[in-house]
Design a protein around this motif. Structure first.
Motif, PDB file in Angstrom:
ATOM      1  N   VAL A 157      -5.206   9.502 -11.709  1.00  0.00           N
ATOM      2  CA  VAL A 157      -5.427  10.158 -10.422  1.00  0.00           C
ATOM      3  C   VAL A 157      -4.073  10.719  -9.987  1.00  0.00           C
ATOM      4  O   VAL A 157      -3.052  10.000 -10.000  1.00  0.00           O
ATOM      5  CB  VAL A 157      -6.011   9.178  -9.380  1.00  0.00           C
ATOM      6  N   GLY A 165      -4.814   5.951  -3.677  1.00  0.00           N
ATOM      7  CA  GLY A 165      -5.059   5.207  -2.445  1.00  0.00           C
ATOM      8  C   GLY A 165      -6.052   5.882  -1.512  1.00  0.00           C
ATOM      9  O   GLY A 165      -6.241   5.430  -0.387  1.00  0.00           O
ATOM     10  N   ASN A 199       2.208  -2.156 -15.719  1.00  0.00           N
ATOM     11  CA  ASN A 199       1.468  -1.273 -14.807  1.00  0.00           C
ATOM     12  C   ASN A 199       0.658  -2.121 -13.818  1.00  0.00           C
ATOM     13  O   ASN A 199      -0.563  -2.217 -13.878  1.00  0.00           O
ATOM     14  CB  ASN A 199       0.560  -0.331 -15.605  1.00  0.00           C
ATOM     15  N   ARG A 213       0.056  -1.725 -10.660  1.00  0.00           N
ATOM     16  CA  ARG A 213      -0.848  -1.004  -9.766  1.00  0.00           C
ATOM     17  C   ARG A 213      -2.210  -0.806 -10.430  1.00  0.00           C
ATOM     18  O   ARG A 213      -3.248  -1.100  -9.839  1.00  0.00           O
ATOM     19  CB  ARG A 213      -0.253   0.346  -9.363  1.00  0.00           C
ATOM     20  N   ARG A 240      -9.684  -5.396  -8.893  1.00  0.00           N
ATOM     21  CA  ARG A 240     -10.504  -5.214  -7.693  1.00  0.00           C
ATOM     22  C   ARG A 240     -11.910  -4.718  -8.050  1.00  0.00           C
ATOM     23  O   ARG A 240     -12.860  -4.937  -7.301  1.00  0.00           O
ATOM     24  CB  ARG A 240      -9.802  -4.228  -6.745  1.00  0.00           C
TER      25      ARG A 240
END
Ligand SMILES: CC(C)(COP(=O)(O)OP(=O)(O)OC[C@H]1O[C@@H](n2cnc3c(N)ncnc32)[C@H](O)[C@@H]1OP(=O)(O)O)[C@@H](O)C(=O)NCCC(=O)NCCS
Length: 158
Positions: A77, A83, A115, A117, A124
């Protein structure tokens, strides 16, 4: 993608830039081959702008005695869209298509050990660390964490 987050991919920028037009055409054809679905997010604020990409492909070779496995690959992205929920939407669609169109029961991915993030994003969305580690091809001193999640056809999406 490759300039932005080199460790997220298994091809170097130099290698990609050395590809001929014919080789890129072959890659584009492969993206539409059976057993492979590609999502591209674009915005049109006057001109087409590339926002994000995710692909799911049937894993080759398959692990035996397990449900059909698909791989999530080419996850990207663009920075201004991180975000914002775009990655969530691309992943929701990837999960749905892996289960419903490819018939996969498991979706796997490899994420570079640094990585954090991306690993947090996947966690999640229900991916867990399998405990398996694979050598990161562009730097054999680094590892990729193998994560996966179970899929159910037309089940609740992430
Ligand atoms: C991986 C990617 C698709 C995730 O999309 P995103 O929009 O950034 O994801 P989100 O912001 O929703 O989630 C990332 C999580 O990391 C957290 N985070 C943000 N910046 C972080 C950082 N520098 N380090 C660690 N975690 C970070 C966010 O708070 C979020 O945590 P949460 O889920 O607990 O809220 C996107 O960051 C990206 O394209 N990165 C570059 C390419 C890449 O790394 N691809 C993955 C290849 S395996």
């Amino acid at each position: 993608m490759l300039a932005d987050t080199p460790s997220a991919y298994v091809e170097s920028l130099e290698s990609a830039q050395a590809q001929t037009v014919g080789q890129w055409r072959n890659r584009a054809v492969a993206m539409t081959a059976p057993g492979s679905v590609t999502f591209v997010a674009e915005e049109v604020p006057g001109a087409l702008a590339f926002c994000g990409l995710m692909r799911v492909v049937v894993k080759q070779p398959q692990e035996t005695n397990r449900p059909l496995q698909a791989m999530l690959i080419s996850v990207y992205v663009a920075a201004p869209y991180r975000g914002t929920g775009l990655a969530d939407e691309l992943l929701r669609r990837s999960v749905a298509v892996a289960a419903d169109e490819l018939g996969a029961g498991i979706l796997q991915l490899g994420v570079h050990e640094d990585n954090t993030r991306a690993a947090g994003f996947y966690a999640r969305h229900g991916f867990h660390d399998t405990g398996r580690r694979e050598v990161y091809p562009l730097d054999p001193s680094n590892k990729e964490i193998i994560m996966e999640r179970e899929l159910s056809p037309a089940g609740p999406e992430a």
